[in-house]
Design a protein around this motif. Structure first.
Motif, PDB file in Angstrom:
ATOM      1  N   LEU A  92       0.833  -1.209   0.000  1.00 33.84           N
ATOM      2  CA  LEU A  92       0.000   0.000   0.000  1.00 33.84           C
ATOM      3  C   LEU A  92       0.869   1.261   0.000  1.00 33.84           C
ATOM      4  O   LEU A  92       0.636   2.188  -0.780  1.00 33.84           O
ATOM      5  N   LYS A  93       1.863   1.297   0.859  1.00 38.20           N
ATOM      6  CA  LYS A  93       2.733   2.474   0.963  1.00 38.20           C
ATOM      7  C   LYS A  93       3.471   2.740  -0.340  1.00 38.20           C
ATOM      8  O   LYS A  93       3.638   3.893  -0.755  1.00 38.20           O
ATOM      9  N   GLU A  94       3.915   1.697  -0.998  1.00 40.16           N
ATOM     10  CA  GLU A  94       4.635   1.852  -2.263  1.00 40.16           C
ATOM     11  C   GLU A  94       3.767   2.479  -3.344  1.00 40.16           C
ATOM     12  O   GLU A  94       4.266   3.191  -4.220  1.00 40.16           O
ATOM     13  N   LYS A  95       2.469   2.217  -3.282  1.00 39.47           N
ATOM     14  CA  LYS A  95       1.558   2.696  -4.316  1.00 39.47           C
ATOM     15  C   LYS A  95       0.943   4.059  -4.004  1.00 39.47           C
ATOM     16  O   LYS A  95       0.214   4.603  -4.830  1.00 39.47           O
ATOM     17  N   GLN A  96       1.215   4.619  -2.851  1.00 36.05           N
ATOM     18  CA  GLN A  96       0.649   5.918  -2.478  1.00 36.05           C
ATOM     19  C   GLN A  96       1.499   7.053  -3.048  1.00 36.05           C
ATOM     20  O   GLN A  96       2.211   7.755  -2.330  1.00 36.05           O
ATOM     21  N   VAL A  97       1.399   7.242  -4.355  1.00 38.62           N
ATOM     22  CA  VAL A  97       2.213   8.242  -5.056  1.00 38.62           C
ATOM     23  C   VAL A  97       1.893   9.649  -4.583  1.00 38.62           C
ATOM     24  O   VAL A  97       2.788  10.435  -4.249  1.00 38.62           O
ATOM     25  N   PHE A  98       0.607  10.005  -4.547  1.00 39.59           N
ATOM     26  CA  PHE A  98       0.217  11.362  -4.163  1.00 39.59           C
ATOM     27  C   PHE A  98       0.475  11.613  -2.673  1.00 39.59           C
ATOM     28  O   PHE A  98       0.819  12.718  -2.283  1.00 39.59           O
ATOM     29  N   PHE A  99       0.311  10.593  -1.852  1.00 38.42           N
ATOM     30  CA  PHE A  99       0.562  10.741  -0.421  1.00 38.42           C
ATOM     31  C   PHE A  99       2.023  11.075  -0.151  1.00 38.42           C
ATOM     32  O   PHE A  99       2.345  11.852   0.752  1.00 38.42           O
ATOM     33  N   LYS A 100       2.920  10.487  -0.943  1.00 40.31           N
ATOM     34  CA  LYS A 100       4.346  10.734  -0.748  1.00 40.31           C
ATOM     35  C   LYS A 100       4.684  12.211  -0.919  1.00 40.31           C
ATOM     36  O   LYS A 100       5.598  12.736  -0.281  1.00 40.31           O
ATOM     37  N   HIS A 101       3.916  12.904  -1.776  1.00 44.19           N
ATOM     38  CA  HIS A 101       4.185  14.325  -2.035  1.00 44.19           C
ATOM     39  C   HIS A 101       3.447  15.245  -1.055  1.00 44.19           C
ATOM     40  O   HIS A 101       3.925  16.342  -0.756  1.00 44.19           O
ATOM     41  N   THR A 102       2.280  14.812  -0.578  1.00 42.65           N
ATOM     42  CA  THR A 102       1.430  15.716   0.208  1.00 42.65           C
ATOM     43  C   THR A 102       1.189  15.264   1.638  1.00 42.65           C
ATOM     44  O   THR A 102       0.933  16.103   2.510  1.00 42.65           O
ATOM     45  N   GLY A 103       1.205  13.967   1.884  1.00 41.72           N
ATOM     46  CA  GLY A 103       0.866  13.453   3.211  1.00 41.72           C
ATOM     47  C   GLY A 103      -0.602  13.613   3.540  1.00 41.72           C
ATOM     48  O   GLY A 103      -0.999  13.464   4.698  1.00 41.72           O
ATOM     49  N   GLY A 104      -1.434  13.924   2.520  1.00 42.82           N
ATOM     50  CA  GLY A 104      -2.820  14.269   2.806  1.00 42.82           C
ATOM     51  C   GLY A 104      -3.867  13.483   2.058  1.00 42.82           C
ATOM     52  O   GLY A 104      -5.011  13.936   1.964  1.00 42.82           O
ATOM     53  N   LEU A 105      -3.509  12.326   1.485  1.00 44.05           N
ATOM     54  CA  LEU A 105      -4.487  11.555   0.718  1.00 44.05           C
ATOM     55  C   LEU A 105      -4.635  10.140   1.268  1.00 44.05           C
ATOM     56  O   LEU A 105      -3.665   9.539   1.724  1.00 44.05           O
ATOM     57  N   HIS A 106      -5.852   9.629   1.206  1.00 41.29           N
ATOM     58  CA  HIS A 106      -6.106   8.236   1.545  1.00 41.29           C
ATOM     59  C   HIS A 106      -5.903   7.370   0.309  1.00 41.29           C
ATOM     60  O   HIS A 106      -5.965   7.856  -0.825  1.00 41.29           O
ATOM     61  N   ALA A 107      -5.695   6.076   0.541  1.00 46.65           N
ATOM     62  CA  ALA A 107      -5.517   5.133  -0.557  1.00 46.65           C
ATOM     63  C   ALA A 107      -6.384   3.908  -0.324  1.00 46.65           C
ATOM     64  O   ALA A 107      -6.614   3.490   0.809  1.00 46.65           O
ATOM     65  N   ALA A 108      -6.873   3.341  -1.440  1.00 50.07           N
ATOM     66  CA  ALA A 108      -7.617   2.086  -1.424  1.00 50.07           C
ATOM     67  C   ALA A 108      -6.951   1.135  -2.405  1.00 50.07           C
ATOM     68  O   ALA A 108      -6.789   1.460  -3.576  1.00 50.07           O
ATOM     69  N   LEU A 109      -6.548  -0.028  -1.924  1.00 49.05           N
ATOM     70  CA  LEU A 109      -5.874  -1.036  -2.740  1.00 49.05           C
ATOM     71  C   LEU A 109      -6.724  -2.295  -2.776  1.00 49.05           C
ATOM     72  O   LEU A 109      -7.139  -2.804  -1.736  1.00 49.05           O
ATOM     73  N   ILE A 110      -7.002  -2.793  -3.979  1.00 50.24           N
ATOM     74  CA  ILE A 110      -7.656  -4.086  -4.144  1.00 50.24           C
ATOM     75  C   ILE A 110      -6.646  -5.033  -4.770  1.00 50.24           C
ATOM     76  O   ILE A 110      -6.057  -4.730  -5.814  1.00 50.24           O
ATOM     77  N   ILE A 111      -6.421  -6.167  -4.114  1.00 48.07           N
ATOM     78  CA  ILE A 111      -5.369  -7.073  -4.561  1.00 48.07           C
ATOM     79  C   ILE A 111      -5.821  -8.527  -4.449  1.00 48.07           C
ATOM     80  O   ILE A 111      -6.534  -8.899  -3.523  1.00 48.07           O
ATOM     81  N   ASN A 112      -5.405  -9.330  -5.427  1.00 52.00           N
ATOM     82  CA  ASN A 112      -5.662 -10.762  -5.438  1.00 52.00           C
ATOM     83  C   ASN A 112      -4.412 -11.454  -4.901  1.00 52.00           C
ATOM     84  O   ASN A 112      -3.333 -11.288  -5.460  1.00 52.00           O
ATOM     85  N   PRO A 113      -4.519 -12.207  -3.809  1.00 43.79           N
ATOM     86  CA  PRO A 113      -3.328 -12.795  -3.182  1.00 43.79           C
ATOM     87  C   PRO A 113      -2.506 -13.657  -4.123  1.00 43.79           C
ATOM     88  O   PRO A 113      -3.020 -14.283  -5.043  1.00 43.79           O
ATOM     89  N   GLN A 114      -1.199 -13.692  -3.851  1.00 43.70           N
ATOM     90  CA  GLN A 114      -0.312 -14.560  -4.615  1.00 43.70           C
ATOM     91  C   GLN A 114      -0.739 -16.010  -4.442  1.00 43.70           C
ATOM     92  O   GLN A 114      -1.150 -16.406  -3.359  1.00 43.70           O
ATOM     93  N   PRO A 115      -0.646 -16.838  -5.474  1.00 41.84           N
ATOM     94  CA  PRO A 115      -1.076 -18.229  -5.356  1.00 41.84           C
ATOM     95  C   PRO A 115      -0.302 -19.009  -4.301  1.00 41.84           C
ATOM     96  O   PRO A 115      -0.831 -19.934  -3.705  1.00 41.84           O
ATOM     97  N   THR A 116       0.931 -18.620  -4.048  1.00 41.16           N
ATOM     98  CA  THR A 116       1.710 -19.325  -3.029  1.00 41.16           C
ATOM     99  C   THR A 116       1.165 -19.062  -1.640  1.00 41.16           C
ATOM    100  O   THR A 116       1.454 -19.801  -0.703  1.00 41.16           O
ATOM    101  N   HIS A 117       0.370 -17.991  -1.492  1.00 36.70           N
ATOM    102  CA  HIS A 117      -0.221 -17.663  -0.202  1.00 36.70           C
ATOM    103  C   HIS A 117      -1.685 -18.066  -0.140  1.00 36.70           C
ATOM    104  O   HIS A 117      -2.335 -17.863   0.880  1.00 36.70           O
ATOM    105  N   GLN A 118      -2.227 -18.574  -1.220  1.00 36.32           N
ATOM    106  CA  GLN A 118      -3.659 -18.835  -1.309  1.00 36.32           C
ATOM    107  C   GLN A 118      -3.916 -20.342  -1.257  1.00 36.32           C
ATOM    108  O   GLN A 118      -3.663 -21.063  -2.209  1.00 36.32           O
ATOM    109  N   THR A 119      -4.411 -20.823  -0.131  1.00 36.87           N
ATOM    110  CA  THR A 119      -4.600 -22.260   0.051  1.00 36.87           C
ATOM    111  C   THR A 119      -5.591 -22.824  -0.949  1.00 36.87           C
ATOM    112  O   THR A 119      -5.525 -24.002  -1.295  1.00 36.87           O
TER     113      THR A 119
END
Length: 304
Positions: free
Chosen positions: A158-185
């Motif tokens: 999440l932190k890596e993808k918060q491009v605008f937050f890195k510049h302003t410190g003032g934005l929320h982020a929402a991440l939708i992700i499909n787990p890696q198969p090695t982590h998905q039973t």
């Protein structure tokens, strides 16, 4: 950078005072209008005015909002989406008009809450709670399970993808992700499922959207999935940089996201809504742990 504005500020330190440029989050209103009815008798309804950060994802925001409010159900419902035009001269980029196909019936009772929403608040009240009970399915406890270690790793993603937050410190982020198969039973021992995962647009790094309003960020990323015909999001995880509020769970339930992980604390209504709709709710997400407030059965802990 679009979505960011610069202001000259006076910075006062312990031993110095200086004037410097400072980058802040851009906030402007966005009105969402709905066009519907027979072509010879089109109607227009102003659905919402929300304060948002213009990051180039206004159409996603509009579509995500209309979907999570139960006004539209599929991409094929849409005739067109565009910025409103001022007497044919120029596009008004603070007004988005979504035109529905004539065959789509609109339940006006769902759009009677023509409200002004600040960037910090979303839907609320008894009418909102009753409306999600009508159009959100209760998620079943299937074989979708995720190790606690994978959940903890999502904070860094999440932190890596918060491009605008890195510049302003003032934005929320929402991440939708499909787990890696090695982590998905559920994927274990299935080459076909792993192949399906590899081609999934929400696998690996997932999709992330930012906005000054947490519910706007979520509408944007759900709208992106809606445009890509990826709904429902049954095998995905939602990660929010914010606290867990009622509207976050409502929108996740509408998209059928089974696990919601938030950096902040949950409200009592968020917990109760997650319990009722079968959503695994995680709060206080950190690199070294988190709290599970509802439907803990989807989380695999090595400590147990």
């Amino acid at each position: 950078m679009y979505g960011i504005k610069s202001f000259e500020i006076k910075k006062i330190g312990a031993k110095s005072v200086e004037k410097i440029p400072d980058l802040v989050a851009w906030e402007e209103p966005l009105e969402i209008r709905l066009g519907f009815g027979e072509m010879e008798n089109r109607q227009q309804k102003s659905i919402s005015v929300t304060m948002r950060t213009p990051t180039g994802h206004d159409f996603e925001l509009a579509l995500g909002f209309l979907f999570t409010e139960g006004i539209i159900a599929k991409l094929d419902d849409i005739l067109s989406i565009r910025y409103c035009v001022d007497a044919g001269r120029q596009a008004q980029e603070n007004i988005v008009r979504v035109e529905l196909k004539p065959s789509i019936e609109v339940d006006l009772s769902k759009v009677e809450r023509n409200f002004y929403a600040t960037s910090s608040c979303g839907v609320c009240g008894k009418a909102s709670i009753e409306s999600i009970q009508q159009h959100c399915k209760i998620l079943s406890s299937d074989d979708f399970k995720v190790p606690a270690s994978y959940i903890q790793s999502l904070l860094n993603i999440l932190k890596e993808k918060q491009v605008f937050f890195k510049h302003t410190g003032g934005l929320h982020a929402a991440l939708i992700i499909n787990p890696q198969p090695t982590h998905q039973t559920a994927l274990k021992g299935s080459k076909e499922k792993i192949a399906d995962y590899a081609s999934s647009p929400l696998g690996a790094g997932g999709r992330c959207r930012e906005d000054i309003g947490r519910h706007n960020a979520l509408d944007k990323v759900i709208g992106a999935a809606f445009q890509a015909n990826l709904l429902p999001l049954k095998n995905n995880i939602l990660v929010m940089s914010s606290r867990a509020s009622f509207e976050i769970i409502q929108k996740a339930a509408a998209a059928q996201i089974p696990i919601v992980a938030c950096v902040g604390a949950p409200s009592s209504l968020a917990i109760e809504t997650a319990q009722d709709f079968g959503v695994t709710l995680i709060g206080f997400l950190r690199n070294d742990g988190f709290n599970v407030y509802a439907h803990e059965e989807r989380i695999i802990s090595s400590c147990e």
